[in-house]
Design an enzyme around this catalytic site. Structure first.
Site, PDB file in Angstrom:
ATOM      1  N   LYS A  94       0.721  -1.209  -0.629  1.00  0.00           N
ATOM      2  CA  LYS A  94       0.472   0.093   0.037  1.00  0.00           C
ATOM      3  C   LYS A  94       0.550   1.501  -0.033  1.00  0.00           C
ATOM      4  CE  LYS A  94      -1.913  -0.573   3.827  1.00  0.00           C
ATOM      5  NZ  LYS A  94      -1.066  -1.920   4.574  1.00  0.00           N
ATOM      6  N   HIS A 126       0.807  -3.413  14.668  1.00  0.00           N
ATOM      7  CA  HIS A 126       1.775  -2.395  14.260  1.00  0.00           C
ATOM      8  C   HIS A 126       1.542  -1.162  14.547  1.00  0.00           C
ATOM      9  CE1 HIS A 126       2.640   0.852  11.217  1.00  0.00           C
ATOM     10  NE2 HIS A 126       2.317   0.416   9.945  1.00  0.00           N
ATOM     11  N   SER A 156       2.265   4.131  11.953  1.00  0.00           N
ATOM     12  CA  SER A 156       3.351   4.646  10.521  1.00  0.00           C
ATOM     13  C   SER A 156       4.289   5.734  11.244  1.00  0.00           C
ATOM     14  CB  SER A 156       2.793   4.458   9.455  1.00  0.00           C
ATOM     15  OG  SER A 156       3.901   4.917   8.294  1.00  0.00           O
ATOM     16  N   GLY A 198       5.887   1.015  10.625  1.00  0.00           N
ATOM     17  CA  GLY A 198       6.454   1.662  11.639  1.00  0.00           C
ATOM     18  C   GLY A 198       8.250   2.605  11.462  1.00  0.00           C
ATOM     19  N   GLU A 257       6.588  -6.097   8.201  1.00  0.00           N
ATOM     20  CA  GLU A 257       6.334  -5.381   7.281  1.00  0.00           C
ATOM     21  C   GLU A 257       6.274  -4.001   6.666  1.00  0.00           C
ATOM     22  OE1 GLU A 257       2.440  -6.076   8.571  1.00  0.00           O
ATOM     23  OE2 GLU A 257       1.947  -7.323   8.169  1.00  0.00           O
ATOM     24  N   PRO A 258       7.075  -3.141   6.977  1.00  0.00           N
ATOM     25  CA  PRO A 258       7.936  -2.458   6.434  1.00  0.00           C
ATOM     26  C   PRO A 258       8.018  -1.348   4.904  1.00  0.00           C
ATOM     27  CG  PRO A 258       9.653  -3.318   5.966  1.00  0.00           C
ATOM     28  CD  PRO A 258       8.427  -4.564   6.194  1.00  0.00           C
ATOM     29  N   GLY A 259       6.190  -0.332   5.163  1.00  0.00           N
ATOM     30  CA  GLY A 259       6.659   0.657   3.985  1.00  0.00           C
ATOM     31  C   GLY A 259       7.794   1.511   4.032  1.00  0.00           C
ATOM     32  N   ARG A 260       7.440   2.818   4.106  1.00  0.00           N
ATOM     33  CA  ARG A 260       8.214   3.751   4.281  1.00  0.00           C
ATOM     34  C   ARG A 260       9.037   3.526   4.578  1.00  0.00           C
ATOM     35  NH1 ARG A 260       5.273   8.666   5.837  1.00  0.00           N
ATOM     36  NH2 ARG A 260       3.430   7.149   7.385  1.00  0.00           N
ATOM     37  N   TYR A 293      -3.010  13.154   4.079  1.00  0.00           N
ATOM     38  CA  TYR A 293      -3.315  12.115   4.773  1.00  0.00           C
ATOM     39  C   TYR A 293      -2.103  11.604   5.342  1.00  0.00           C
ATOM     40  CZ  TYR A 293      -7.548  12.346   0.888  1.00  0.00           C
ATOM     41  OH  TYR A 293      -7.943  12.518   0.569  1.00  0.00           O
ATOM     42  N   ASP A 294      -0.994  11.886   5.118  1.00  0.00           N
ATOM     43  CA  ASP A 294       0.192  11.135   5.646  1.00  0.00           C
ATOM     44  C   ASP A 294       0.678  11.962   6.053  1.00  0.00           C
ATOM     45  OD1 ASP A 294       1.760   8.751   6.233  1.00  0.00           O
ATOM     46  OD2 ASP A 294       3.705   9.647   5.446  1.00  0.00           O
TER      47      ASP A 294
HETATM   48  C1  LIG Z   1      -0.945  -3.368   8.257  1.00  0.00           C
HETATM   49  C2  LIG Z   1       0.524  -3.100   7.983  1.00  0.00           C
HETATM   50  N1  LIG Z   1       1.397  -2.617   7.710  1.00  0.00           N
HETATM   51  C3  LIG Z   1       1.993  -2.325   7.091  1.00  0.00           C
HETATM   52  C4  LIG Z   1       2.400  -0.939   7.030  1.00  0.00           C
HETATM   53  C5  LIG Z   1       3.313   0.205   6.377  1.00  0.00           C
HETATM   54  O1  LIG Z   1       3.585   0.508   7.707  1.00  0.00           O
HETATM   55  P1  LIG Z   1       5.002   2.005   7.029  1.00  0.00           P
HETATM   56  O2  LIG Z   1       4.821   2.093   6.221  1.00  0.00           O
HETATM   57  O3  LIG Z   1       4.783   2.584   8.688  1.00  0.00           O
HETATM   58  O4  LIG Z   1       6.385   0.946   8.165  1.00  0.00           O
HETATM   59  C6  LIG Z   1       0.988  -0.592   6.985  1.00  0.00           C
HETATM   60  C7  LIG Z   1       0.637   0.954   6.493  1.00  0.00           C
HETATM   61  O5  LIG Z   1      -0.287   1.410   6.744  1.00  0.00           O
HETATM   62  C8  LIG Z   1      -0.120  -1.653   7.384  1.00  0.00           C
HETATM   63  O6  LIG Z   1      -1.487  -1.036   7.710  1.00  0.00           O
END
Ligand SMILES: Cc1ncc(COP(=O)(O)O)c(C=O)c1O
Length: 461
Positions: free
Chosen positions: A65, A194, A197, A235, A269-272, A322-323
């Protein structure tokens, strides 16, 4: 050789360069008017390497996402990360790249029935839940699933808190849900959380891992004897000026204390962390207007400039709304010794909400002058819309020549993804069939590990 679409090609950069010099080259070609991103694959590879070096026990499952740009996903798949998907479409996207279902966690605690049916048919087994209702749905649509209970454990401060929406209370609710799952003969294999974020507290991971341990023990008592997965969620920080050193120390220590047994798989589950710094945005000033306003509680008037740029809060800068991001604009051109004057920066739409920066100071900017915004890869592109007729910026991907020699055959990356030479704006020829010298020979131990990931790690050391 698979040939990918023209705009998906990654340009191989020779000689010294950085994202800003690439932007300068594109802008100076005189053919670029729309806003655009420069995506540096090397930043993603370096971050993967840093992650493995600082948290060797924790396998990253990238949160799609955050930024679902195909080239970013392809790069991460090539490095060997897993993926956190929240929907049917996200599962389809990563599976189209060839990612195996075991490398996917369906980490949405409130899933739609049609998405669950699709996940089950696609072979995705690992799913999160945080309620009785979800357990009942899992029993109906994914009875074979490996369940991960999502608990709530919030950082004291976070850019985007998530606990208000998801995660059951680890003390008041989780024991009851574990018992219900056992009664329904559903298999619970782990615990996830989680912390929020953009978390601004690191100790929270220790608290959450402690809760996970308690729930492993309780789970075993009610019949979940195969609990073996801890999912640390996201996070993690992602901007250039941040580091995961401190959070990694907290996590490593807590894992050693509560989960010393190596049979327990640890994922996050890193995104950022992977996306933010890899994307730099360029947008142009297309209009400006001087305004005079009285300073608060005084009769003194101040002149300030409103700059209008061709990307705004309905495009990339949706992240401001949003962020809760604070974006920083830098002029592409040098402004030696020019005064910093009060100004604001606005998006292109006819909506007054479309303000990118409300109050800042910049040297005087001319119409036609470009601005650069760093750290724009997280929670920007997937949310952007062409509202009011302003296009979502295109991505121009680049990679350093030395790194290209290493990653170009890490499937699902192929030679067809790359091109060498030519101008950034015009058509570019395919990568030369004769490969450049490879920096290091891959060392692939017999049938062990993830070869591709190991290859990159070795090469970067
Ligand atoms: C279930 C889940 N995992 C991972 C993430 C990614 O988080 P981050 O970008 O803080 O690493 C999110 C972000 O909303 C999330 O909802």
């Amino acid at each position: 050789m698979k040939v990918v679409e023209e705009e998906q090609r990654i340009r191989v950069m020779e000689g010294p360069w950085d994202a800003v010099s690439v932007i300068r080259e594109i802008v100076e070609s005189g053919q670029q008017e729309d806003p655009f991103y420069v995506f540096d694959l090397g930043e993603v590879v370096a971050r993967y390497h840093k992650w493995k070096a600082t948290m060797p026990r924790v396998e990253p499952f990238y949160a799609v996402k955050c930024n679902d740009d195909k080239l970013l996903l392809t790069t991460l798949a090539a490095l060997g990360t897993g993926f956190d998907c929240a929907s049917r479409a996200e599962i389809e996207t990563v599976q189209q790249l060839g990612v195996r279902p075991e490398r996917i966690i369906f980490a949405n605690p409130a899933k739609m029935a049609s998405h669950m049916r699709h996940a089950a048919a696609a072979g995705v087994r690992t799913v999160t839940f945080d309620s009785e209702t979800e357990l009942m749905k899992l029993k109906q649509y994914m009875p074979e699933a490996k369940l991960v209970i999502r608990i709530r454990c919030d950082a004291a401060e976070a850019q985007c808190p998530l606990g208000i929406k998801f995660g059951c209370d680890p003390v008041a609710d989780a024991p009851r849900l574990l018992k219900l799952a056992a009664v329904l003969q559903l298999e619970v294999v782990g615990v996830s959380f989680h912390v929020g974020s953009g978390a601004r507290e690191t100790a929270v991971y220790a608290r959450a891992i402690h809760f996970a341990r308690a729930l492993f023990d309780m789970g075993a008592c009610v019949g979940h004897v195969g609990m073996r997965l801890v999912d640390l969620g996201g996070g993690f920080p992602g901007n250039h000026d941040t580091s995961i050193d401190e959070v990694a120390e907290v996590i490593n220590e807590a894992l050693e204390l509560h989960f010393p047994e190596r049979s327990v798989q640890v994922i996050a589950e890193p995104g950022r962390y992977f996306a933010a710094a890899a994307y730099t945005l360029a947008a142009v000033v297309h209009s400006k207007r001087e305004v005079v306003s009285k300073l608060e509680d005084s009769d003194v008037a101040e002149t300030s400039t409103m700059y209008y740029i061709n990307d705004g809060v309905y495009g990339s800068f949706n992240c401001v709304l949003y962020d809760h991001q604070h974006v920083v604009a830098e002029p592409l051109r040098e402004h030696d010794d020019e005064p910093l004057l009060p100004c604001s920066i606005w998006g292109p739409s006819c909506d007054s909400l479309d303000c990118v920066i409300t109050d800042t100071r910049m040297p005087p900017l001319a119409v036609g002058e470009w601005l650069v915004f760093r750290d724009m890869g997280a929670y920007t592109l997937p949310v952007a819309s062409p509202f009011n007729g302003f296009p979502v910026p295109r991505v121009r991907a680049v990679i350093d020549h030395g790194l290209w020699g290493i990653v170009k055959e890490l499937w699902p990356l192929t030679e067809g993804h790359f091109m060498i030479g030519g101008r950034m704006t015009g058509p570019q020829r395919e990568a030369s069939p004769s490969p450049p010298p490879v920096l290091l020979e891959p060392h692939i131990p017999n049938g062990q590990q993830n070869h591709r990931a190991l290859f990159v790690e070795c090469a970067l050391k």
